[in-house]
Scaffold this active site. Sequence first.
Site, PDB file in Angstrom:
ATOM      1  N   ARG A  93       0.848  -1.203   0.000  1.00  0.00           N
ATOM      2  CA  ARG A  93       0.000   0.000   0.000  1.00  0.00           C
ATOM      3  C   ARG A  93       0.884   1.253   0.000  1.00  0.00           C
ATOM      4  O   ARG A  93       0.574   2.240  -0.674  1.00  0.00           O
ATOM      5  CB  ARG A  93      -0.922  -0.002   1.228  1.00  0.00           C
ATOM      6  N   CYS A 169     -19.149  -2.373   0.785  1.00  0.00           N
ATOM      7  CA  CYS A 169     -18.184  -1.395   1.292  1.00  0.00           C
ATOM      8  C   CYS A 169     -18.790  -0.694   2.493  1.00  0.00           C
ATOM      9  O   CYS A 169     -19.985  -0.391   2.496  1.00  0.00           O
ATOM     10  CB  CYS A 169     -17.854  -0.379   0.198  1.00  0.00           C
ATOM     11  N   ASP A 170     -17.971  -0.391   3.497  1.00  0.00           N
ATOM     12  CA  ASP A 170     -18.513   0.225   4.706  1.00  0.00           C
ATOM     13  C   ASP A 170     -18.439   1.746   4.691  1.00  0.00           C
ATOM     14  O   ASP A 170     -18.928   2.394   5.605  1.00  0.00           O
ATOM     15  CB  ASP A 170     -17.811  -0.328   5.955  1.00  0.00           C
ATOM     16  N   TYR A 270     -15.061  10.183  -1.039  1.00  0.00           N
ATOM     17  CA  TYR A 270     -13.932   9.818  -1.891  1.00  0.00           C
ATOM     18  C   TYR A 270     -13.915  10.604  -3.201  1.00  0.00           C
ATOM     19  O   TYR A 270     -12.913  10.586  -3.918  1.00  0.00           O
ATOM     20  CB  TYR A 270     -13.946   8.315  -2.183  1.00  0.00           C
TER      21      TYR A 270
END
Length: 447
Positions: A93, A169-170, A270
Amino acid sequence: MKKFSVCIAGGGSTFTPGIVLMLLDNLDKFPIRTIKFYDNDGERQKVIADACEIMLKEQAPDIDFVASTDPEIAFTDIDFVMAHIRVGKYAMREKDEKIPLKYGVVGQETCGPGGIAYGMRSIGGVLELIEFMEKYSPNAWMLNYSNPAAIVAEACRLLKPDSKVINICDMPIGIEERMAQGLGLKSRKDMVVRYFGLNHFGWWTDIRDKDGNDLMPRLKEHVAKYGYGPSPEMLEAAGESQHDDESWKHTFGVVKEFYPLSPDMLPNTYLKYYFMADEVAAHTDPSYTRANMVMDGREKHVFGECQKIVEKGNSEGTTLEIDEHASYIVDLARAIAHNTNERMLLIVENKGAIANFEPTAMVEVPCILGSNGAEPITQGEIPRFQKGLMEQQVAVEKLVAEAWSEKSYTKLWQAITLSKTVPSAKVAKQILDDLIEANKDFWPELG
């Protein structure tokens, strides 16, 4: 009531103890007979598993517990697989985030080139889990929340179209919890939402309470002032959560900057990486990114707490917490197991749910979930602005899945070039070549 057998795939994850505590807290709703951990890194998993085994013996000694790196042991006699794997762990990551930043491009784990790199690693890992499940427990369902969820969901649609996988997705759950808190509601479940988009790329169009009262005007007023951050009145009452560090505070608050682009809807956080890509990249420290924050914060904390539990032989005084955001996983499992037909936000093949959009796109919309899986709720036609943005982004996701499947350098270059976060094909190629070198142990060899 039937008791269920659950395999947590990604047993060595920092999120696993919180999920186990959440499952223990919901045994009255979702009784469990067996919990199994699976991870291909046995050493990392052992630290988490040994601590979780102690907590299980303290709180629910009748639950059988197994942790294994052997897929046959882990996936045999399973009702549900809860999958949250991170192929390459936080070390990769870090590269996903830092390589694009060298070229002035957003470095983020699920958005832009970093998300594409992570997707190219995740596809093979998730497909492998599906194969294990189908081989050893063919009647089981997989609840997959491995990131990047959009690319993984598209790969599942393309390469495993008949598999019993629910992609979730949370992040919208977390945002809805903040909305409910701001409205003075007990829970986000007191709201009925309409929402459309792609994962990490969507908008709420209507939010009402259970009596049908429109909650959007109050929410819009709040978002215009504070984003999804707390108002001054809320600050004192606000509790801590995994999303309360400085970087998350900025992410929630900055929504007010791009909310006016489409003021009749409420955006997912996002979208900042697409609407403010230059600003985000310019204000990110290329030597210390979010991955470093997580490794120095959450990872050290969780593994340190687990080691303390193992050394003491009990969990007294632990600061490990129930993962509240993961509570929707129990709702998902119950909806499938008991055919509750609960309304939930899921990632599904469009097939007309958004009337004027690509039928095979994996979209995020409200669905009715029961024993036959997800039934999308039609959201009608969407405006040109959102449609154009989504068409560009869904093309990126499809090109990544095709690049992985076909081992195509050209399609992956196209995908990175098409990302709204990337300024040119030349920069896309430079980033891609660096990512190929960094991911040579994880990606298929591209031709």
